[in-house]
Design a protein around this motif. Structure first.
Motif, short mmCIF file in Angstrom:
data_model
loop_
_atom_site.label_atom_id
_atom_site.label_comp_id
_atom_site.label_asym_id
_atom_site.label_seq_id
_atom_site.Cartn_x
_atom_site.Cartn_y
_atom_site.Cartn_z
N TYR A 66 6.91 -6.92 11.30
CA TYR A 66 8.13 -7.12 12.08
C TYR A 66 7.94 -7.87 13.39
O TYR A 66 8.89 -8.37 13.97
N GLY A 67 6.70 -7.89 13.88
CA GLY A 67 6.46 -8.47 15.19
C GLY A 67 6.14 -7.41 16.22
O GLY A 67 6.19 -6.20 15.96
N GLU A 68 5.81 -7.83 17.41
CA GLU A 68 5.34 -6.94 18.47
C GLU A 68 6.42 -5.95 18.88
O GLU A 68 7.57 -6.30 19.12
N GLU A 69 6.01 -4.67 18.94
CA GLU A 69 6.91 -3.59 19.36
C GLU A 69 6.05 -2.35 19.56
O GLU A 69 4.97 -2.23 18.97
N ASP A 70 6.52 -1.42 20.40
CA ASP A 70 5.82 -0.15 20.58
C ASP A 70 6.31 0.80 19.49
O ASP A 70 7.32 1.48 19.65
N TRP A 71 5.58 0.84 18.38
CA TRP A 71 6.02 1.60 17.21
C TRP A 71 5.73 3.10 17.34
O TRP A 71 6.16 3.87 16.49
N ASP A 72 5.02 3.50 18.37
CA ASP A 72 4.65 4.91 18.51
C ASP A 72 5.61 5.71 19.38
O ASP A 72 5.42 6.89 19.60
N THR A 73 6.62 5.06 19.93
CA THR A 73 7.58 5.76 20.76
C THR A 73 8.96 5.68 20.14
O THR A 73 9.28 4.72 19.43
N SER A 74 9.76 6.68 20.39
CA SER A 74 11.14 6.69 19.90
C SER A 74 12.01 5.86 20.83
O SER A 74 11.82 5.88 22.06
N PRO A 75 12.94 5.11 20.28
CA PRO A 75 13.80 4.29 21.14
C PRO A 75 14.69 5.15 22.01
O PRO A 75 15.19 6.19 21.59
N GLU A 76 14.84 4.74 23.27
CA GLU A 76 15.74 5.46 24.18
C GLU A 76 17.12 4.85 24.10
O GLU A 76 17.28 3.64 23.96
N PRO A 77 18.16 5.69 24.21
CA PRO A 77 19.52 5.14 24.16
C PRO A 77 19.77 4.20 25.33
O PRO A 77 19.36 4.46 26.46
N GLY A 92 0.80 -1.22 0.00
CA GLY A 92 0.00 0.00 0.00
C GLY A 92 0.84 1.27 0.00
O GLY A 92 2.05 1.24 -0.19
N ARG A 93 0.17 2.38 0.22
CA ARG A 93 0.83 3.68 0.24
C ARG A 93 1.62 3.86 1.54
O ARG A 93 1.27 3.26 2.57
N PRO A 94 2.64 4.72 1.53
CA PRO A 94 3.40 4.95 2.76
C PRO A 94 2.55 5.44 3.92
O PRO A 94 2.80 5.06 5.07
N ASP A 95 1.52 6.26 3.65
CA ASP A 95 0.70 6.78 4.74
C ASP A 95 -0.26 5.75 5.32
O ASP A 95 -0.93 5.99 6.32
N GLU A 96 -0.32 4.58 4.70
CA GLU A 96 -1.15 3.49 5.22
C GLU A 96 -0.38 2.56 6.15
O GLU A 96 -0.95 1.60 6.69
N LEU A 97 0.89 2.86 6.35
CA LEU A 97 1.73 1.97 7.16
C LEU A 97 1.55 2.32 8.64
O LEU A 97 2.29 3.11 9.21
N THR A 98 0.57 1.71 9.27
CA THR A 98 0.24 1.98 10.66
C THR A 98 1.08 1.12 11.61
O THR A 98 1.78 0.20 11.19
N SER A 99 0.93 1.41 12.90
CA SER A 99 1.64 0.62 13.91
C SER A 99 1.20 -0.83 13.88
O SER A 99 2.02 -1.75 14.04
N ASP A 100 -0.09 -1.06 13.65
CA ASP A 100 -0.58 -2.44 13.58
C ASP A 100 0.03 -3.20 12.41
O ASP A 100 0.38 -4.37 12.51
N ILE A 101 0.17 -2.50 11.27
CA ILE A 101 0.77 -3.15 10.10
C ILE A 101 2.25 -3.41 10.34
O ILE A 101 2.77 -4.47 9.96
N LEU A 102 2.95 -2.48 10.97
CA LEU A 102 4.36 -2.69 11.29
C LEU A 102 4.53 -3.90 12.21
O LEU A 102 5.48 -4.67 12.08
N THR A 103 3.58 -4.08 13.13
CA THR A 103 3.62 -5.25 14.00
C THR A 103 3.41 -6.52 13.20
O THR A 103 4.07 -7.55 13.45
N THR A 104 2.53 -6.48 12.21
CA THR A 104 2.32 -7.64 11.34
C THR A 104 3.58 -7.99 10.58
O THR A 104 3.92 -9.17 10.40
#
Length: 279
Positions: free
Chosen positions: A242-253, A228-240
């Motif tokens: 790559y697997g489970e992850e908190d995609w809405d937060t930035s990684p902390e060092p 699909g389009r880049p703007d359709e790439l939601t957190s739920d789709i990213l989980t599908t």
């Protein structure tokens, strides 16, 4: 323009790298392939230009069925498919200009290339491309004297010297810093628009894919799980993908453990660079 139907790659061990891939890529579209390591992204690209042999399925470029070609027919078809490699695939001992001109190997033959007897129009186009990718000053430099970003620009110019219909790009930013990665992706995007090139980019950086691609295809375990389009790439789709992850937060060092200071009288750093020629 490019159509993949039921493309499957199975290794002798029985493992499947790709399973029933169905894709159509129109002229001028930039498509990014994303997914975890081992998802089949590089395999898919290499099945298109037959650096990897698909086990079954159809791959058509315009009216040509690529899976049925061999010998001179396959070599001719590869002229229309430019390849940009993750590790650049330059010949270190050759100059920038010589590396770019190797993009015409499929046209001029071995002996003319060995003797560096390229047609004048090919040399003129190589000069124009090096100007376009920002390396007019580096024409006579050896490839091993260049930075990673410069080496990738040489690889881009070499691929475009083939006058391809289709551009296949394998992890173009994997070895580059963030700023250079953006510059390289922007350059590829601009050149594809200028030449109306259909393009497949295998890339790990999701943010770059969203910024520079027209379309994103997500692979997981050799199967398409998103298209699909880049703007359709939601957190739920990213989980599908790559697997489970908190995609809405930035990684902390991560906190680094304290280390006792170590003194060195001398430190030798050895690096290995991949060498090769365009297919």
């Amino acid at each position: 323009m490019l159509t993949l139907s039921g493309v499957t790659k199975r290794y002798p061990t029985g493992d499947r790298a790709l399973t029933d891939i169905e894709l159509t890529l129109p002229k001028g579209q930039v498509m990014a392939l994303i997914g975890p390591s081992g998802a089949g992204k590089s395999t898919l690209i290499r099945c298109v230009n037959r650096l990897v042999e698909p086990t079954s399925g159809s791959i058509r470029l315009d009216d040509t069925e690529l899976t049925r070609l061999s010998g001179s027919g396959l070599r001719k078809a590869r002229r229309s498919m430019g390849m940009i490699f993750q590790e650049y695939a330059l010949v270190d001992r050759l100059t920038v200009m010589e590396n770019v001109l190797s993009g015409r190997l499929g046209y001029v033959g071995f002996w003319r290339s060995f003797l560096r007897r390229y047609p004048e129009d090919a040399v003129a186009e190589a000069f124009r491309l090096l100007e376009r990718v920002g390396l007019p000053h580096a024409i006579d430099k050896r490839a091993d004297a260049l930075s990673g970003g410069q080496r990738q620009r040489v690889g881009i110019a070499r691929a475009l010297l083939q006058s391809p219909k289709l551009l296949l790009v394998d992890e173009p930013t994997a070895s580059l810093d963030p700023k250079t990665s953006r510059q390289i992706m922007r350059l590829i995007r601009e050149l594809c628009a200028e030449r109306e090139l259909a393009t497949i980019i295998n890339i790990h950086d999701v943010a770059l894919a969203q910024q520079f691609a027209d379309r994103i295809v997500g692979l997981r375990a050799g199967q398409i799980v998103f298209d699909g389009r880049p703007d359709e790439l939601t957190s739920d789709i990213l989980t599908t993908i790559y697997g489970e992850e908190d995609w809405d937060t930035s990684p902390e060092p991560a906190d680094e453990p304290e280390r006792e200071p170590v003194s060195y009288e001398r430190r030798d750093i050895a690096g290995a660079m991949a060498t090769g020629v365009a297919p």
